[in-house]
Design an enzyme around this catalytic site. Structure first.
Site, PDB file in Angstrom:
ATOM      1  N   ASP A 210       0.830  -1.198   0.000  1.00 18.37           N
ATOM      2  CA  ASP A 210       0.000   0.000   0.000  1.00 18.37           C
ATOM      3  C   ASP A 210       0.872   1.258   0.000  1.00 18.37           C
ATOM      4  O   ASP A 210       1.875   1.341   0.721  1.00 18.37           O
ATOM      5  CB  ASP A 210      -0.862  -0.027   1.275  1.00 18.37           C
ATOM      6  CG  ASP A 210      -1.962   1.017   1.268  1.00 18.37           C
ATOM      7  OD1 ASP A 210      -2.832   0.946   0.384  1.00 18.37           O
ATOM      8  OD2 ASP A 210      -1.947   1.899   2.149  1.00 18.37           O
ATOM      9  N   GLU A 261      14.629 -14.710  -0.306  1.00 18.60           N
ATOM     10  CA  GLU A 261      14.943 -15.877   0.532  1.00 18.60           C
ATOM     11  C   GLU A 261      13.841 -16.927   0.475  1.00 18.60           C
ATOM     12  O   GLU A 261      14.009 -18.022   0.984  1.00 18.60           O
ATOM     13  CB  GLU A 261      15.118 -15.446   1.990  1.00 18.60           C
ATOM     14  CG  GLU A 261      16.361 -14.610   2.231  1.00 18.60           C
ATOM     15  CD  GLU A 261      16.408 -14.160   3.688  1.00 18.60           C
ATOM     16  OE1 GLU A 261      15.992 -14.934   4.584  1.00 18.60           O
ATOM     17  OE2 GLU A 261      16.841 -13.019   3.918  1.00 18.60           O
TER      18      GLU A 261
HETATM   19  C1  GLC Z   1      -4.480   2.834  -0.777  1.00 19.50           C
HETATM   20  C2  GLC Z   1      -5.651   1.884  -0.660  1.00 19.50           C
HETATM   21  C3  GLC Z   1      -6.833   2.654  -0.188  1.00 19.50           C
HETATM   22  C4  GLC Z   1      -6.512   3.269   1.155  1.00 19.50           C
HETATM   23  C5  GLC Z   1      -5.234   4.096   1.102  1.00 19.50           C
HETATM   24  C6  GLC Z   1      -4.724   4.429   2.469  1.00 19.50           C
HETATM   25  O1  GLC Z   1      -4.689   3.793  -1.738  1.00 19.50           O
HETATM   26  O2  GLC Z   1      -5.867   1.234  -1.875  1.00 19.50           O
HETATM   27  O3  GLC Z   1      -7.985   1.858  -0.110  1.00 19.50           O
HETATM   28  O4  GLC Z   1      -7.580   4.085   1.556  1.00 19.50           O
HETATM   29  O5  GLC Z   1      -4.207   3.403   0.461  1.00 19.50           O
HETATM   30  O6  GLC Z   1      -4.166   3.313   3.098  1.00 19.50           O
END
Ligand code: GLC
Ligand code: CA
Length: 536
Positions: A210, A261
């Site tokens: 993310d 790994e």
């Molecule tokens: C990314 C995710 C989204 C989330 C954001 C904050 O964009 O896809 O759903 O709200 O990160 O973590």
């Protein structure tokens, strides 16, 4: 529908690593399948539906965050990175899921969120309690003052700084419940390495990372030169101080070394930068394996826009030797059917777009429910959960409409939960029985059948998914010519409003509409239709 034992798991293509051409199915866990009747999708529910994913013909699944969370942003505010939210089950359920998936030839990829934690994470609690604690230096705090330290804005709306109860400022590039971590503190990196190993040791095949373009911020916290525009394809120089700092690439080098790994672990980064050549740098050979190409998510139905979305990605990723990860839908964007015009028109276009994306070389990501042709659901305001809706004072609809639970059976309240159980966590529109898997599975013209056929053909023809692609346009017609192992498949998409005649030396492998007519070297392709032509 076939059972697990009838499945043919596609053999690995040559010596190429699995992730280079993998079709990855994104499971929005909370909305996939509820096993215990509380109205919330869970790991046991997903596990019971694995035969469906195997039958559909995907190679891997990526599961949206399954961790204990503060619940402020659909699980992207994590309280404990090495645990499972009790709503979804426990670690043993995840291990059982991974083991069953492997038996079906499916790999499991988890979501990991390194840019921020929940404000309920024990680190943040300790940091609030004591400004001089070790935990406080793992976040971005600024001393109490009238004005916030700079002009940075939250992506969800409003300033990126909020006050602590004792008057300090803390940084959150998303919701206030998602304080940003300070990656200049080595304790942060060390803890994430533990998290990666914790899950890799349990058999998962990697992570979707993310906000992988975040993590580091300008060391002097200088003002951004401009404001983020939601109409762009991603962030550009106007946001230069908050995103895409050069230091972040070292994190991906370290994570890559950890993954190396393990036998088959891969990383795919969410990198929302306008310049795809910058996005591609995140998948250099010693960094992540893939970084998403999001441009088609915002491309209008138009040959120039689609050709640009495809060509720019092919060019950018070939520079670094990485496959393109194609994305037409995810949990953050309106459903394709709706984006492309809704109703029959939107459905026809979504069918055609699916054939285009599944022909392209690389790794397509399919968002759960897109294979059913789900439209964006209208979620009543009182049922909404997305911070984007709340922080914009209702001006932005938010993302709940693409996160509504899956319809499985046309009877039993669409079969998301066992019969007679609690209301689903987001309301399912009354007419969604028509999209249910059970309504589509035996219908030769359904969206589900189209996806299944396309995936089977993709696995059988090396020109599809793993070859070379050449993109061209002529008026309203977009053509992707795919070659592999001496075979040529052309994907021709008619994006205009008139039927077009297309010459071919071969035959129709698959068409997105029944009205394609295939006669003596010519096919007639109606508007909003795509076809795969196997050339002689
Ligand atoms: C990314 C995710 C989204 C989330 C954001 C904050 O964009 O896809 O759903 O709200 O990160 O973590
Ligand atoms: Ca449940």
């Amino acid at each position: 529908m076939g059972t697990a034992t009838e499945q043919q798991v596609a053999p690995e293509r040559s010596a190429s690593p699995w992730w280079r051409t993998a079709v990855v199915y994104q499971v929005y866990l909370r909305s996939f399948a509820d096993s215990n009747g509380d109205g919330i999708g869970d790991l046991a529910g997903l596990r019971a539906r694995l035969p469906y994913l195997s039958w559909l013909g995907v190679d891997a699944l990526w599961i949206n965050p399954h961790y204990p969370s503060g619940g402020a942003d659909g699980g992207y505010d994590i309280c404990d990175y090495r645990a499972v939210d009790p709503d979804y089950g426990d670690v043993a359920d995840l291990e059982a899921l991974v083991a069953d998936a492997r038996r079906l030839g499916l790999r499991v990829v988890l979501d990991v969120v390194p840019n921020h934690t929940s404000d309920r994470h024990p680190w943040f609690a300790a940091a609030l309690a004591d400004p001089d604690s070790a935990e406080a230096s793992r976040y971005h705090f600024a001393p109490a003052s009238e004005e916030p330290p700079n002009n940075w804005r939250s992506l969800f709306g409003g300033p990126a700084w909020s006050r602590t109860p004792d008057g300090r400022w803390y940084l959150h590039l998303f919701a206030p419940e998602q304080p940003d971590l300070n990656w200049r503190d080595p304790a942060v990196a060390a803890d994430f390495e533990k998290t990666l190993r914790f899950w890799l040791d349990r058999g998962v095949s990697g992570f979707r990372v993310d906000v992988a373009y975040g993590l580091f911020k300008d060391a002097q916290l200088r003002d951004n030169p401009g404001a983020y525009s939601p109409t762009l394809f991603g962030h550009g120089p106007e946001q230069a101080m908050t995103w895409n700092q050069p230091e972040v690439h070292d994190v991906w080098r370290q994570w890559r070394a950890v993954c190396d790994e393990y036998e088959d672990a891969m990383l795919v980064g969410e990198v929302c930068l306008a310049d795809l050549s910058q996005v591609a740098l995140y998948s250099r050979p010693d960094e992540m394996h893939q970084s998403f190409s999001f441009r088609l998510l915002k491309s209008p139905w138009d040959t120039a826009a689609f050709a640009d979305g495809v060509q720019t990605a092919l060019d950018a990723f070939s520079q670094v030797g990485a496959p393109v990860s194609w994305v037409l839908g995810n949990h953050d964007k309106d459903r394709q059917v709706t984006r492309f015009g809704g109703g029959e028109l939107g459905t026809a276009r979504a069918r055609a777009a699916a054939l285009m994306v599944l022909a392209l070389p690389g790794s397509p990501y399919l968002y759960a429910g897109d294979e059913l042709g789900l439209p964006q659901a209208v979620v009543p305001d009182e049922a909404k959960t997305d911070p984007i809706f709340f922080r914009s004072g209702g001006a932005r609809a938010g993302r709940d409409g693409c996160r509504v639970p899956m319809p499985w059976n046309a009877s039993d309240g669409v079969g998301f939960s066992p019969d007679g159980s609690a209301e689903p966590w987001l309301p399912i529109p009354a007419d969604w029985d028509r999209y249910a898997v059970s309504s589509q599975v035996r219908d030769g013209s359904s969206m589900l059948t189209l996806y299944r056929r396309a995936l089977a053909l993709r696995a059988a023809h090396s020109a599809l998914g793993s070859g070379e692609a050449v993109v061209s346009t002529q008026g309203d017609v977009l053509t992707v010519r795919c070659t592999g192992d001496g075979e040529v498949v052309r994907c021709v998409v008619n994006m205009g409003s008139e039927t077009v005649l297309e010459r071919t030396s071969g035959s129709v492998l698959l068409a997105s509409a029944a009205r394609v007519h295939d006669r003596a070297g010519t096919i007639a392709l109606p508007p909003n239709t795509a076809v795969w032509l196997l050339e002689d």
